[in-house]
Design a protein around this motif. Sequence first.
Motif, PDB file in Angstrom:
ATOM      1  N   GLY A 164       0.821  -1.215   0.000  1.00 41.24           N
ATOM      2  CA  GLY A 164       0.000   0.000   0.000  1.00 41.24           C
ATOM      3  C   GLY A 164       0.852   1.260   0.000  1.00 41.24           C
ATOM      4  O   GLY A 164       0.551   2.236  -0.701  1.00 41.24           O
ATOM      5  N   LEU A 165       1.936   1.247   0.758  1.00 40.77           N
ATOM      6  CA  LEU A 165       2.827   2.411   0.821  1.00 40.77           C
ATOM      7  C   LEU A 165       3.486   2.649  -0.539  1.00 40.77           C
ATOM      8  O   LEU A 165       3.618   3.784  -0.995  1.00 40.77           O
ATOM      9  CB  LEU A 165       3.896   2.210   1.903  1.00 40.77           C
ATOM     10  CG  LEU A 165       3.404   2.143   3.348  1.00 40.77           C
ATOM     11  CD1 LEU A 165       4.560   1.846   4.300  1.00 40.77           C
ATOM     12  CD2 LEU A 165       2.701   3.441   3.753  1.00 40.77           C
ATOM     13  N   ARG A 166       3.892   1.586  -1.185  1.00 41.86           N
ATOM     14  CA  ARG A 166       4.490   1.714  -2.525  1.00 41.86           C
ATOM     15  C   ARG A 166       3.449   2.284  -3.501  1.00 41.86           C
ATOM     16  O   ARG A 166       3.783   3.134  -4.338  1.00 41.86           O
ATOM     17  CB  ARG A 166       4.999   0.353  -3.004  1.00 41.86           C
ATOM     18  CG  ARG A 166       5.857   0.422  -4.248  1.00 41.86           C
ATOM     19  CD  ARG A 166       6.340  -0.957  -4.643  1.00 41.86           C
ATOM     20  NE  ARG A 166       7.615  -1.314  -4.036  1.00 41.86           N
ATOM     21  CZ  ARG A 166       8.809  -1.010  -4.570  1.00 41.86           C
ATOM     22  NH1 ARG A 166       8.887  -0.319  -5.689  1.00 41.86           N
ATOM     23  NH2 ARG A 166       9.920  -1.405  -3.983  1.00 41.86           N
ATOM     24  N   ARG A 167       2.208   1.841  -3.367  1.00 43.06           N
ATOM     25  CA  ARG A 167       1.141   2.385  -4.219  1.00 43.06           C
ATOM     26  C   ARG A 167       0.964   3.887  -3.986  1.00 43.06           C
ATOM     27  O   ARG A 167       0.696   4.642  -4.916  1.00 43.06           O
ATOM     28  CB  ARG A 167      -0.200   1.673  -3.918  1.00 43.06           C
ATOM     29  CG  ARG A 167      -0.317   0.282  -4.493  1.00 43.06           C
ATOM     30  CD  ARG A 167      -1.719  -0.026  -5.070  1.00 43.06           C
ATOM     31  NE  ARG A 167      -2.832   0.475  -4.256  1.00 43.06           N
ATOM     32  CZ  ARG A 167      -3.431  -0.220  -3.287  1.00 43.06           C
ATOM     33  NH1 ARG A 167      -3.007  -1.441  -2.976  1.00 43.06           N
ATOM     34  NH2 ARG A 167      -4.449   0.283  -2.630  1.00 43.06           N
ATOM     35  N   SER A 168       1.127   4.295  -2.741  1.00 41.36           N
ATOM     36  CA  SER A 168       1.009   5.721  -2.425  1.00 41.36           C
ATOM     37  C   SER A 168       2.078   6.533  -3.162  1.00 41.36           C
ATOM     38  O   SER A 168       1.799   7.590  -3.728  1.00 41.36           O
ATOM     39  CB  SER A 168       1.116   5.959  -0.918  1.00 41.36           C
ATOM     40  OG  SER A 168       1.017   7.345  -0.640  1.00 41.36           O
ATOM     41  N   LEU A 169       3.311   6.017  -3.160  1.00 40.44           N
ATOM     42  CA  LEU A 169       4.383   6.710  -3.890  1.00 40.44           C
ATOM     43  C   LEU A 169       4.074   6.749  -5.390  1.00 40.44           C
ATOM     44  O   LEU A 169       4.265   7.779  -6.043  1.00 40.44           O
ATOM     45  CB  LEU A 169       5.739   6.030  -3.667  1.00 40.44           C
ATOM     46  CG  LEU A 169       6.840   6.592  -4.584  1.00 40.44           C
ATOM     47  CD1 LEU A 169       7.190   8.025  -4.237  1.00 40.44           C
ATOM     48  CD2 LEU A 169       8.078   5.726  -4.565  1.00 40.44           C
ATOM     49  N   GLU A 170       3.585   5.634  -5.941  1.00 34.15           N
ATOM     50  CA  GLU A 170       3.253   5.600  -7.376  1.00 34.15           C
ATOM     51  C   GLU A 170       2.190   6.642  -7.707  1.00 34.15           C
ATOM     52  O   GLU A 170       2.250   7.315  -8.735  1.00 34.15           O
ATOM     53  CB  GLU A 170       2.799   4.194  -7.782  1.00 34.15           C
ATOM     54  CG  GLU A 170       3.975   3.217  -7.877  1.00 34.15           C
ATOM     55  CD  GLU A 170       3.562   1.744  -7.837  1.00 34.15           C
ATOM     56  OE1 GLU A 170       2.336   1.456  -7.834  1.00 34.15           O
ATOM     57  OE2 GLU A 170       4.471   0.889  -7.799  1.00 34.15           O
ATOM     58  N   GLU A 171       1.216   6.777  -6.803  1.00 35.85           N
ATOM     59  CA  GLU A 171       0.169   7.783  -6.979  1.00 35.85           C
ATOM     60  C   GLU A 171       0.753   9.199  -6.912  1.00 35.85           C
ATOM     61  O   GLU A 171       0.382  10.073  -7.694  1.00 35.85           O
ATOM     62  CB  GLU A 171      -0.913   7.561  -5.915  1.00 35.85           C
ATOM     63  CG  GLU A 171      -2.087   8.501  -5.956  1.00 35.85           C
ATOM     64  CD  GLU A 171      -2.996   8.336  -7.177  1.00 35.85           C
ATOM     65  OE1 GLU A 171      -4.047   8.985  -7.193  1.00 35.85           O
ATOM     66  OE2 GLU A 171      -2.654   7.582  -8.119  1.00 35.85           O
ATOM     67  N   VAL A 213       7.996   0.531   6.926  1.00 34.86           N
ATOM     68  CA  VAL A 213       8.203   1.765   6.156  1.00 34.86           C
ATOM     69  C   VAL A 213       9.695   2.025   5.934  1.00 34.86           C
ATOM     70  O   VAL A 213      10.110   2.484   4.859  1.00 34.86           O
ATOM     71  CB  VAL A 213       7.511   2.982   6.824  1.00 34.86           C
ATOM     72  CG1 VAL A 213       8.136   3.348   8.165  1.00 34.86           C
ATOM     73  CG2 VAL A 213       7.501   4.188   5.889  1.00 34.86           C
ATOM     74  N   GLY A 214      10.510   1.708   6.942  1.00 37.57           N
ATOM     75  CA  GLY A 214      11.956   1.909   6.808  1.00 37.57           C
ATOM     76  C   GLY A 214      12.545   1.006   5.739  1.00 37.57           C
ATOM     77  O   GLY A 214      13.374   1.427   4.926  1.00 37.57           O
ATOM     78  N   GLU A 215      12.091  -0.237   5.743  1.00 34.38           N
ATOM     79  CA  GLU A 215      12.560  -1.187   4.713  1.00 34.38           C
ATOM     80  C   GLU A 215      12.184  -0.683   3.323  1.00 34.38           C
ATOM     81  O   GLU A 215      12.986  -0.720   2.392  1.00 34.38           O
ATOM     82  CB  GLU A 215      11.923  -2.562   4.923  1.00 34.38           C
ATOM     83  CG  GLU A 215      12.284  -3.246   6.234  1.00 34.38           C
ATOM     84  CD  GLU A 215      11.324  -4.396   6.554  1.00 34.38           C
ATOM     85  OE1 GLU A 215      10.764  -5.006   5.598  1.00 34.38           O
ATOM     86  OE2 GLU A 215      11.120  -4.671   7.755  1.00 34.38           O
ATOM     87  N   LEU A 216      10.944  -0.230   3.203  1.00 34.08           N
ATOM     88  CA  LEU A 216      10.478   0.235   1.895  1.00 34.08           C
ATOM     89  C   LEU A 216      11.290   1.434   1.419  1.00 34.08           C
ATOM     90  O   LEU A 216      11.708   1.491   0.253  1.00 34.08           O
ATOM     91  CB  LEU A 216       8.986   0.598   1.942  1.00 34.08           C
ATOM     92  CG  LEU A 216       8.458   1.176   0.617  1.00 34.08           C
ATOM     93  CD1 LEU A 216       8.435   0.119  -0.484  1.00 34.08           C
ATOM     94  CD2 LEU A 216       7.070   1.783   0.784  1.00 34.08           C
ATOM     95  N   LEU A 217      11.519   2.391   2.312  1.00 29.12           N
ATOM     96  CA  LEU A 217      12.275   3.594   1.922  1.00 29.12           C
ATOM     97  C   LEU A 217      13.667   3.222   1.430  1.00 29.12           C
ATOM     98  O   LEU A 217      14.154   3.760   0.431  1.00 29.12           O
ATOM     99  CB  LEU A 217      12.349   4.576   3.091  1.00 29.12           C
ATOM    100  CG  LEU A 217      11.034   5.276   3.445  1.00 29.12           C
ATOM    101  CD1 LEU A 217      11.150   6.028   4.768  1.00 29.12           C
ATOM    102  CD2 LEU A 217      10.596   6.242   2.339  1.00 29.12           C
ATOM    103  N   THR A 218      14.293   2.290   2.126  1.00 30.93           N
ATOM    104  CA  THR A 218      15.632   1.838   1.701  1.00 30.93           C
ATOM    105  C   THR A 218      15.574   1.197   0.319  1.00 30.93           C
ATOM    106  O   THR A 218      16.429   1.464  -0.538  1.00 30.93           O
ATOM    107  CB  THR A 218      16.184   0.821   2.728  1.00 30.93           C
ATOM    108  OG1 THR A 218      15.984   1.360   4.034  1.00 30.93           O
ATOM    109  CG2 THR A 218      17.648   0.573   2.519  1.00 30.93           C
TER     110      THR A 218
END
Length: 331
Positions: free
Chosen positions: A95-102, A139-144
């Motif tokens: 979901g967080l990755r989708r937010s960035l794509e949006e 969230v930290g893993e995703l940001l990295t």
Amino acid sequence: GDYMKYRNLGKTGIKVSELSMGGLFVSSLGADRIEARKAVHRALELGVNYIDTAPGYGNSEEVLGFALEDVQAPLILSTKLGGRPQPFNPRDKVGLRRSLEESLRLLGREKIDILMIHEPDRPGQYDWFDEWQNFHGPVGELLTELKSEGVIGFIGLGGTTAYTLARIIATGVYDVVLTAFNYSLLWQEAIVSVIPEAIKQNMGIIIGSPLQQGALARCYREEVDFGAPWLSAPRREQFKRLYRLVDEIGTSLPELALRFVISNTDVSAVLMGARSVEEVEQNVSAVEKGPLANDVYERVMEIAALVPFRPFEEPFSLPFTRHYRGPGEAR
């Protein structure tokens, strides 16, 4: 602009205009999109090169995408993770990755320069982390991951609570911090822990809400003298002294407020919430006058010392222009 000055954004290697732009007020909360577009274009003409936004700022990303669709100038953009998609789960990497794509789609960009965690420091707002001691989470893993993929340049924190934010900064994971409502003429909690910790980590330091969302936007003389029953006595005295200082040196309160923030050489940029061309021009001409003279700066610090910490339950944008029902009813 010939006069805009640029500062290092900590360890990122980026240089940002010392006056930059906050995206909250270009949303439908603040301006119509044509006005907003003109304001953004004027800011860029005058040398502003950094704009911050967030999914949480109404339709700000969409309006900025509209304002920037024909802009060729190099520009630094930051946005955030938080509040999208709904129902929002801060621990769902997909979901967080989708937010960035949006965000990329709305802003019309292939890359976001700085992606921040929105309000990582307010328990109960979003539970980003495993617990309130270690600040680790998906969230930290995703940001990295996103950083290594090159979809984002740098990672940051956008927060408002001075003490928890400092503890998250101390993890050493982040490149930039945007701290709001706690570094201004009268509210200076960020000096205690956020700014020193960010300096230690060589982070870029962005200051949001230098006008405390309106409380320092103009002199509310009548309310301070005769009204505002929610104002504590020392806070009331502060405002009176601040207004006297402004009269004495013949400046406007917003100008004093912006110049105060850029007087701190550890700060990379201060964000303006301008929603019109005229406001952009006023803010730019204020910072062009540079840091405050030493004697004026000292007087501001003396006035600030009257209330070293925000009184318990005092709302961070004082309700001069609206009805305030007291603690616990701040909305």
